[in-house]
Design a protein around this motif. Structure first.
Motif, PDB file in Angstrom:
ATOM      1  N   SER A 371       0.838  -1.099  -0.007  1.00  0.00           N
ATOM      2  CA  SER A 371      -0.239   0.035   0.074  1.00  0.00           C
ATOM      3  C   SER A 371       0.749   1.188   0.016  1.00  0.00           C
ATOM      4  N   SER A 372       0.466   1.976  -0.964  1.00  0.00           N
ATOM      5  CA  SER A 372       1.399   3.390  -1.051  1.00  0.00           C
ATOM      6  C   SER A 372       0.320   4.673  -0.929  1.00  0.00           C
ATOM      7  N   VAL A 373       0.629   5.291  -0.174  1.00  0.00           N
ATOM      8  CA  VAL A 373      -0.359   6.533  -0.001  1.00  0.00           C
ATOM      9  C   VAL A 373       0.428   7.916  -0.228  1.00  0.00           C
ATOM     10  N   SER A 374      -0.117   8.766  -0.846  1.00  0.00           N
ATOM     11  CA  SER A 374       0.775   9.992  -1.355  1.00  0.00           C
ATOM     12  C   SER A 374      -0.302  11.318  -1.244  1.00  0.00           C
ATOM     13  N   CYS A 375      -0.276  12.194  -0.214  1.00  0.00           N
ATOM     14  CA  CYS A 375      -1.367  13.206  -0.197  1.00  0.00           C
ATOM     15  C   CYS A 375      -0.524  14.494  -0.254  1.00  0.00           C
ATOM     16  N   ASP A 382      -2.820  32.912   2.891  1.00  0.00           N
ATOM     17  CA  ASP A 382      -2.529  32.841   4.335  1.00  0.00           C
ATOM     18  C   ASP A 382      -3.844  32.509   5.213  1.00  0.00           C
ATOM     19  N   ILE A 383      -4.997  32.429   4.778  1.00  0.00           N
ATOM     20  CA  ILE A 383      -6.318  32.583   5.393  1.00  0.00           C
ATOM     21  C   ILE A 383      -6.939  30.823   5.414  1.00  0.00           C
ATOM     22  N   SER A 384      -6.446  30.096   4.065  1.00  0.00           N
ATOM     23  CA  SER A 384      -7.010  28.834   3.971  1.00  0.00           C
ATOM     24  C   SER A 384      -6.477  27.773   4.740  1.00  0.00           C
ATOM     25  N   LYS A 385      -7.106  26.495   4.997  1.00  0.00           N
ATOM     26  CA  LYS A 385      -6.759  25.493   5.784  1.00  0.00           C
ATOM     27  C   LYS A 385      -6.724  24.351   5.232  1.00  0.00           C
ATOM     28  N   SER A 386      -5.742  23.172   5.722  1.00  0.00           N
ATOM     29  CA  SER A 386      -5.550  22.091   4.940  1.00  0.00           C
ATOM     30  C   SER A 386      -5.071  21.185   6.187  1.00  0.00           C
ATOM     31  N   ASP A 387      -5.683  20.023   6.103  1.00  0.00           N
ATOM     32  CA  ASP A 387      -5.384  18.875   7.067  1.00  0.00           C
ATOM     33  C   ASP A 387      -5.297  17.531   6.485  1.00  0.00           C
ATOM     34  N   LYS A 406       2.308  15.814   2.005  1.00  0.00           N
ATOM     35  CA  LYS A 406       3.134  17.400   1.855  1.00  0.00           C
ATOM     36  C   LYS A 406       1.907  18.563   1.950  1.00  0.00           C
ATOM     37  N   ILE A 407       2.136  19.451   2.942  1.00  0.00           N
ATOM     38  CA  ILE A 407       1.337  20.605   2.813  1.00  0.00           C
ATOM     39  C   ILE A 407       2.093  21.769   2.653  1.00  0.00           C
ATOM     40  N   GLY A 408       1.716  22.584   1.858  1.00  0.00           N
ATOM     41  CA  GLY A 408       2.673  24.015   1.497  1.00  0.00           C
ATOM     42  C   GLY A 408       1.889  24.746   0.814  1.00  0.00           C
TER      43      GLY A 408
END
Length: 465
Positions: A371-375, A382-387, A406-408
């Motif tokens: 199993s390989s998961v890439s997110c 600056d005001i948006s959100k990601s989780d 990766k979150i950026g």
């Protein structure tokens, strides 16, 4: 100015027809309303009983305690069945002019002529058009609306209906079981390869209503199919609800690709449930684009029951102002030598929220599984959100498993470089976003890739000025 730009550009999807219908059930959820829907649809007795039991289950189950806040959903304000002023038609010429015009503008008849083997079009609660190429009929392929399937293939439907997604799964599945209407039924016989995609398109027009279509696809042993689902709705001030259900059976050695672009309007609560059961050496592929909708809770699921079965998920979400898109993927490895590959991307702007929520479970009898998961998440300000909220349950040592997230923010250096090459800041941002989304667009049929790129342009344009 922002909203003006967005409204003008969204006009294809924001076509509003008069709220005219043959029959619209009273708002709310009572046994009497369920009985009325059942009567309108001339249900078989077992289906009538099924609906009433599903309502009982719905009343017992609680709302989810995690994820987006659903408190503004008031079922007393939702009409769960709206019958359009037309019957099921096999020719576009017979579809009422106003409804036909909507589908014309969405490009459905044109796509059918050029690149599809069969098309179903649903308007509010009923399928209004259905057709399939003659050669598929000769091969024994069944592609019809769910109501016709219930009457014409009762044993086949009864054997599979809400067995993959049981009513007890969660509150909105139980709701679906009680009020479902419309949707598609596909059966591909053993060994038959359907080379050209089939497509269903779901259009919700009526305000303060819900759409609850049921899609049931059975790809028999050694057969293959690509099925495309599209959906949209115009914008209203009141909440609309979409709680469809998709059940996919991919038998031994079979192949199914299920592609969908969900482009609901920003007043839609999209609480859809999709699940596939995958047999020995079979393969299930999901391609998913999630745009529009105020709140989305959507987690397609593959259950790998057969040895050597495989699944792949490729998905993208795009959340703008006032949107909370809580999407993801679930996979259960139940047999040896199974594999799953997940590639999920999200883009958020103007204070939008994107959450990737996933489950990978590799059971103790699933040795030699992979199993390989890439997110990856991209935020445009600056005001948006990601989780990213992954749950990984690995119950055997004999596996290969990787999870990468990766979150950026969008890179200032990259924008500066592109601007030094003569692009404006807006064009530079758009190029980076399209490049980020390209792996998803590549997986879509050409007209859907074009639609997705148009939607990205639309969302970006709304973000500027």
């Amino acid at each position: 100015m922002k909203s003006q730009v967005e409204e003008i550009n969204r006009n294809i999807y924001d076509i509003k027809n008069k709220d005219e219908y043959d029959f619209k059930v009273k708002k709310g959820l009572t046994p009497e309303i369920i009985e009325e829907i059942s009567k309108q649809k001339n249900d078989l007795e077992w289906m009538r009983e099924f609906r009433l039991k599903a309502l009982e289950t719905y009343n017992k189950l609680e709302l989810p305690t995690w994820g987006p806040d659903l408190s503004e959903l008031n079922m007393e304000e939702i009409a769960t069945y709206v019958k359009p002023k037309t019957k099921l038609n096999n020719s576009w010429e017979d579809v009422p002019e106003e409804i036909k015009e909507t589908f014309d503008k969405l490009g459905i008849p044109e796509a059918e002529k050029t690149s599809l083997a069969g098309v179903g079009a649903q308007y509010d609660s009923e399928v209004v058009y259905h057709s399939m190429k003659e050669e598929l009929i000769k091969q024994g392929v069944i592609y019809t609306d769910m109501e016709t399937a219930l009457k014409s293939y009762p044993e086949l439907v009864k054997k599979h209906f809400m067995k993959c997604v049981p009513v007890s799964d969660h509150k909105f599945v139980a709701l679906h079981g009680a009020v479902w209407s419309g949707g598609s039924f596909v059966y591909v016989p053993k060994g038959v390869k359907v080379d050209i995609p089939l497509q269903s398109y779901f259009r919700l027009n009526s305000p303060e209503s819900g759409q609850f279509e049921h899609t049931l696809i059975i790809v028999d042993e050694g057969a293959s199919l690509h099925f495309i689902e599209g959906c949209s709705a115009p914008k209203y001030n009141k909440v609309n609800l979409h709680a469809g259900c998709v059940e996919l059976y991919v038998k031994d050695g079979a192949y199914l690709r299920y592609s969908t672009i969900e482009n609901w309007s920003k007043n839609m609560l999209n609480l859809n449930t999709k699940k596939a059961i995958v047999g020995k050496n079979a393969k299930m592929e999901w391609v998913s684009g999630s745009f529009g909708s105020k709140i989305s809770m959507l987690y397609p699921m593959s259950i790998l029951n057969g040895e050597g079965s495989k699944t792949e998920f490729t998905g993208i979400s795009f959340a703008g102002k006032g949107q909370n898109l809580d999407n993801g993927f679930k996979v259960i490895h139940n047999a040896k030598n199974t594999s799953s590959v997940v590639n999920a991307k999200s883009i958020s702007k103007n204070g939008g929220t994107c959450t990737y929520r996933s489950l990978v479970r590799i059971n103790e009898n699933a040795q030699n599984s992979k199993s390989s998961v890439s997110c990856e998440s991209l935020m445009l300000d600056d005001i948006s959100k990601s989780d990213t909220i992954p749950v990984n349950e690995i119950q055997t040592d004999e596996v290969e498993f990787s999870h990468e997230a990766k979150i950026g923010k969008i890179s200032d250096k990259a924008i500066f470089y592109l601007m030094s090459r003569g692009l404006s800041e807006e064009d530079a941002k758009a190029m980076i976003v399209r490049g980020f989304a390209n792996p998803i667009a590549k997986e879509l049929p050409i007209e859907y890739a074009v639609e997705m790129n148009n939607l990205i342009n639309l969302e970006l344009e709304g973000a500027i000025g």
